[in-house]
Write an enzyme that holds these catalytic residues in place. Structure first.
Site, PDB file in Angstrom:
ATOM      1  N   ARG A   1      70.772 -67.274  39.845  1.00 48.09           N
ATOM      2  CA  ARG A   1      69.855 -66.769  40.871  1.00 48.09           C
ATOM      3  C   ARG A   1      69.936 -67.705  42.067  1.00 48.09           C
ATOM      4  O   ARG A   1      69.686 -68.900  41.950  1.00 48.09           O
ATOM      5  CB  ARG A   1      68.428 -66.750  40.314  1.00 48.09           C
ATOM      6  CG  ARG A   1      67.352 -66.288  41.290  1.00 48.09           C
ATOM      7  CD  ARG A   1      65.994 -66.389  40.606  1.00 48.09           C
ATOM      8  NE  ARG A   1      64.901 -65.938  41.460  1.00 48.09           N
ATOM      9  CZ  ARG A   1      64.301 -66.687  42.372  1.00 48.09           C
ATOM     10  NH1 ARG A   1      64.690 -67.949  42.560  1.00 48.09           N
ATOM     11  NH2 ARG A   1      63.314 -66.202  43.102  1.00 48.09           N
TER      12      ARG A   1
ATOM     13  N   LYS B   1      58.103 -69.212  43.220  1.00 50.75           N
ATOM     14  CA  LYS B   1      57.426 -68.032  43.765  1.00 50.75           C
ATOM     15  C   LYS B   1      55.918 -68.298  43.794  1.00 50.75           C
ATOM     16  O   LYS B   1      55.179 -67.847  42.915  1.00 50.75           O
ATOM     17  CB  LYS B   1      57.732 -66.794  42.912  1.00 50.75           C
ATOM     18  CG  LYS B   1      59.171 -66.322  42.992  1.00 50.75           C
ATOM     19  CD  LYS B   1      59.337 -64.995  42.277  1.00 50.75           C
ATOM     20  CE  LYS B   1      60.745 -64.448  42.444  1.00 50.75           C
ATOM     21  NZ  LYS B   1      60.895 -63.111  41.798  1.00 50.75           N
TER      22      LYS B   1
ATOM     23  N   SER C   1      62.011 -57.218  35.133  1.00 52.40           N
ATOM     24  CA  SER C   1      60.757 -57.878  35.490  1.00 52.40           C
ATOM     25  C   SER C   1      59.611 -56.891  35.373  1.00 52.40           C
ATOM     26  O   SER C   1      59.621 -55.837  36.017  1.00 52.40           O
ATOM     27  CB  SER C   1      60.816 -58.413  36.925  1.00 52.40           C
ATOM     28  OG  SER C   1      61.717 -59.497  37.025  1.00 52.40           O
TER      29      SER C   1
END
Length: 201
Positions: free
Chosen positions: A35, A134, A104
């Protein structure tokens, strides 16, 4: 999928440096997700290809975040899809029946049910704790993991997880703990990865 540490790569701008940071941690990882939200497509392609080689050599499943096309290009084992990354069916058509496709589900049991019915291989919930990756993520509770158990799929917990708070989520039923900064930003990343790995032994 094996239970344990679901290691997720940090936003590292240098391909070789990323490889050097990841390699010592692979013995403690149940799987690795690539990622990098800040890289351009060319760098993402290079980094993913290098990590695909390393994970294959280590026998660790390799997942690409958000991008089924990139996962197919580097022959990754699968892809992780967020809410804006397209249907599971499209990723399955691109990657094949044996691919690992995770979804997710944030804090939403309805999303989990829909993903399970559409053929997801695992369900990811979070954030469980405040996350530096996040900071404004939706928050999930450990009870959500217990409720989602009825789908019969491996469950991934994510969001602000460290070796210190991880046992709470393992006790709640998490099969995999998805961690970025809790390992990569630890004073000793190998020790942190080993500590999480040991929770599942």
């Amino acid at each position: 999928m094996r239970r344990g540490l679901y290691l997720i790569t940090p936003n590292e701008p240098d391909a070789q440096r990323l490889r050097e940071r990841v390699r010592p941690l692979l013995p403690f990882a149940a799987c690795l997700q690539y990622r990098n939200k800040t890289a351009d497509p060319a760098l993402r392609r290079v980094q993913a290809a290098l990590l695909a080689d390393d994970t294959r050599a280590a026998g660790v499943p390799f997942i690409v975040n958000d991008d089924a096309r990139l996962a197919a290009d580097v022959q990754a084992d699968g892809v992780h899809l967020g809410e804006h990354d397209g249907p599971i069916a499209d990723a399955r058509a691109m990657l094949g029946a044996a691919a690992i496709i995770g979804v997710s589900c944030y804090d939403d049991l309805a999303t989990a049910r829909a993903a399970a019915e559409a053929g997801a291989d695992y369900l990811a919930f979070g954030a469980f704790f405040t996350s530096s990756t996040k900071p404004n993520a939706r928050r999930a509770t450990p009870a959500l993991l217990q409720q989602a158990r009825r789908h019969g799929l491996p469950m991934v917990a994510i969001g602000g997880i460290t070796p210190d708070n991880a046992p709470l989520l393992v006790d709640a039923g998490a099969d995999l703990l998805a961690i970025v900064s809790g390992v990569f930003d630890a004073p000793d990343p190998v020790a942190a990865a080993r500590a999480v790995h040991a929770l599942f032994e």
